[in-house]
Design a protein around this motif. Structure first.
Motif, PDB file in Angstrom:
ATOM      1  N   LEU A  51     -26.166  -6.278 -55.021  1.00 19.03           N
ATOM      2  CA  LEU A  51     -25.040  -5.504 -55.558  1.00 19.03           C
ATOM      3  C   LEU A  51     -24.587  -6.113 -56.880  1.00 19.03           C
ATOM      4  N   ILE A  52     -24.434  -5.265 -57.903  1.00 20.27           N
ATOM      5  CA  ILE A  52     -24.027  -5.753 -59.229  1.00 20.27           C
ATOM      6  C   ILE A  52     -23.004  -4.802 -59.841  1.00 20.27           C
ATOM      7  N   THR A  53     -22.249  -5.345 -60.839  1.00 20.36           N
ATOM      8  CA  THR A  53     -21.353  -4.521 -61.672  1.00 20.36           C
ATOM      9  C   THR A  53     -21.793  -4.550 -63.121  1.00 20.36           C
ATOM     10  N   ALA A  54     -22.886  -5.337 -63.408  1.00 21.47           N
ATOM     11  CA  ALA A  54     -23.409  -5.513 -64.769  1.00 21.47           C
ATOM     12  C   ALA A  54     -22.400  -6.196 -65.665  1.00 21.47           C
ATOM     13  N   LEU A  55     -21.697  -7.207 -65.093  1.00 21.05           N
ATOM     14  CA  LEU A  55     -20.727  -7.954 -65.881  1.00 21.05           C
ATOM     15  C   LEU A  55     -21.393  -8.670 -67.048  1.00 21.05           C
ATOM     16  N   ALA A  83     -22.261  -0.703 -59.018  1.00 17.10           N
ATOM     17  CA  ALA A  83     -20.872  -0.239 -58.887  1.00 17.10           C
ATOM     18  C   ALA A  83     -20.433   0.451 -60.171  1.00 17.10           C
ATOM     19  N   VAL A  84     -19.984   1.683 -60.047  1.00 15.97           N
ATOM     20  CA  VAL A  84     -19.460   2.414 -61.209  1.00 15.97           C
ATOM     21  C   VAL A  84     -17.932   2.332 -61.192  1.00 15.97           C
ATOM     22  N   PHE A 115     -17.722  -4.009 -52.288  1.00 20.15           N
ATOM     23  CA  PHE A 115     -18.985  -4.615 -51.855  1.00 20.15           C
ATOM     24  C   PHE A 115     -18.861  -5.181 -50.435  1.00 20.15           C
ATOM     25  N   LEU A 116     -17.701  -5.672 -50.095  1.00 20.66           N
ATOM     26  CA  LEU A 116     -17.492  -6.262 -48.771  1.00 20.66           C
ATOM     27  C   LEU A 116     -17.736  -5.237 -47.671  1.00 20.66           C
TER      28      LEU A 116
END
Length: 572
Positions: A51-55, A83-84, A115-116
């Motif tokens: 899982l990523i947010t592309a930080l 995650a959008v 994400f949890l």
């Protein structure tokens, strides 16, 4: 079944959307991991949903996304969740294209789904799968126990093969196949007997995984036999040496439920193949009591004590088998003889043990008599025959059905030991084996059968053979029975004066005596054989009497001279 990407997509609370790799949503998910590292691969084990947010990622850079996704696929990542609504309002096209190009499932995670929540969903699904596996394992254990109690090892193997969707085989202590399930697995089980033998060489408990070979046209793979089985081998037993082995063949690695079933089968088969020491000792005490009663001439009492354990053995002709190490037999020979000649007969002339013999000794743990006991008990177990095995000091006493599998196994074992000697006709090693087998007998003739087995054992020792059957003793000549150092010394001493006379050139007394005795004292026939006149032969026989100081009219003298001539002839 473990959770898959498809089960997460169909989870109503997560609201996940498939953006790429929709054809691979059946991929199992081992765990969920969130990481914003530009290269999380060193921290991945494979099978995770990342899982990523592309930080820290430039998710709109096509080249960067191709490199990123390629590394994830190489690490075995099950899927990627993006995650959008955090750093990007929608999933970047560069990431979608890269995932499509590598076939990596890409799931879009809405802003309202933490994400949890995904981690909890996967964890709950894994826990539920494990619970189902444990429950199935306990159910399998109950079914295996039921089959073991009702149908024995064969029923247990049938149930185990059904539980693992494959086949199962049981091997005895010698490595021979005892039972298989289903029936078509017999040839597959036979192909891995070499692997079973190697497993037996390891200290118990031991296990290994081998390939069982492909394709006989039978099997649970649709009948085409294609593909190579994955076969697990497990030793059975609690002692130093394995009492048996279990093989389980499947098309793929065992799951948790199947593993529970295999472990339950190992425990149950160990209980059925490895009897407790106290029970085994009790059976041996009963066997010893039955044997003593038989030898004491009390067959009715013996049958009452034997009951169902040995009773069937006494209702048909049986063989008495005695086995000893050569050292024990030699000791008895010296005790009976009580002179130096017996010592020479027991200790002299032995050929050194060959490398093959050393291998046989090693297989039996250096104890060939104990090895014979294991062989006959294994043969009895395979054939369903009753057998009475009683250790008696350094001697092993066996009562086995005439013409049965136990007697045949004893003969085969003796043949293997004899072959390992390299053809030597002498027992030159104290650890080697001698075996005597009686003629068929019944309960009232147990004493006679024991005496016959002892006589055969004595002949085996004197002839330097591993095994002698009492029935064979009357089939040949009595002369080989006397072919030891003491008899040869007697023959040489008796005939020496005649040989010394002939050595001076004053007549052929030894040949004349042999011809006369072979013709039963017929002068004309014996003289014709020698090519001399009958008066010449009469003169020579008088000279024999004078030199030996014995009368040829005495039948005992003629017998001793004939045996002496036969003994010296065989020695030449």
């Amino acid at each position: 079944m473990p959770p898959t990407l498809a089960s997460l997509v169909h989870h109503s609370a997560l609201k996940l959307t498939v953006r790429a790799g929709g054809e691979r949503l059946d991929t199992p998910v081992r765990w969920v991991h969130a990481s914003e590292l530009t290269d999380p691969v060193p921290y991945m084990e494979g099978g995770e949903l990342l899982l990523i947010t592309a930080l820290k990622l430039d998710a709109e850079d096509a080249d960067a996304m191709r490199r990123y996704v390629k590394r994830l696929v190489g690490a075995g990542v099950a899927g990627l969740g993006f995650a959008v609504g955090v750093h990007y309002d929608e999933t970047p096209k560069a990431l979608v294209d890269a995932a499509e190009g590598e076939g990596l499932p890409l799931l879009e995670v809405p802003r309202r789904t933490p994400f949890l929540a995904i981690s909890k969903a996967v964890s709950a699904a894994i826990a539920a799968d494990q619970y189902r596996a444990v429950t199935a394992g306990f159910a399998a254990q109950r079914e295996l126990t039921k089959q073991a109690l009702s149908d024995g090892p064969e029923g247990l193997l049938t149930a185990l093969a059904s539980q693992v969707d494959g086949w199962a085989a049981l091997y005895d202590a010698s490595g021979a196949v005892v039972a298989t399930a289903p029936e078509w697995a017999g040839r597959r089980a036979a192909r891995i007997t070499g692997d079973v033998e190697r497993l037996r060489e390891r200290a118990a408990p031991a296990s290994s995984v081998v390939g069982g070979g492909a394709g006989d046209g039978e099997g649970g793979d649709g009948g085409d036999g294609s593909g190579e089985d994955r076969v697990e081998l497990h030793s059975l037993g609690t002692g130093r040496r394995a009492r048996a082995a279990l093989a389980v063949g499947t098309a793929a690695a065992l799951g948790t439920a199947e593993r529970y079933a295999v472990h339950s089968a190992i425990a149950l088969l160990t209980l059925t193949t490895e009897r407790s020491r106290s029970l085994y000792a009790a059976e041996q005490r009963i066997g010893a009591a039955v044997l003593r009663m038989l030898l004491a001439g009390q067959p009715d009492h013996a049958r009452g004590v034997a009951g169902d354990l040995y009773g069937g053995l006494l209702d048909a002709p049986y063989r008495m088998i005695l086995a000893e190490a050569a050292s024990a037999s030699a000791g008895r020979a010296r005790a009976r003889a009580g002179d130096a000649d017996a010592d020479a007969a027991a200790d002299g002339g032995g050929a050194p043990v060959s490398a093959e013999a050393a291998a046989v000794l090693a297989e039996a743990g250096g104890d060939l008599v104990g090895g014979l006991g294991e062989v006959v008990e294994s043969a009895a177990a395979r054939s369903g025959e009753a057998v009475l095995v009683v250790p008696d000091g350094e001697r092993l006493v066996v009562l086995a059905a005439d013409r049965g599998a136990v007697v045949a196994a004893c003969a085969q074992y003796a043949e293997a030991v004899g072959g390992a000697r390299g053809g030597s006709e002498q027992t030159g090693d104290e650890d080697e084996l001698v075996v005597g087998i009686s003629a068929p007998a019944g309960p009232i003739a147990a004493g006679a059968a024991y005496k016959q087995a002892e006589q055969a054992l004595s002949v085996a020792r004197r002839r330097g053979r591993v095994l002698v059957e009492h029935e064979d003793l009357a089939a040949g000549s009595v002369v080989p029975l006397l072919a030891d150092d003491a008899v040869r010394a007697f023959a040489d001493g008796l005939l020496r004066p005649l040989y010394e006379h002939d050595a001076t050139g004053r007549g052929d007394l030894v040949a004349s005596l042999r011809a006369w005795l072979s013709r039963h004292g017929q002068w004309d026939a014996a003289a014709a054989d020698l090519g001399v006149h009958r008066h010449t032969l009469r003169y020579r026989m008088r000279r024999v009497e004078e030199i030996l100081g014995r009368s040829l009219d005495d039948p005992d003298v003629r017998m001793e001279l004939w045996l002496a001539l036969k003994t010296t002839a065989s020695a030449e």
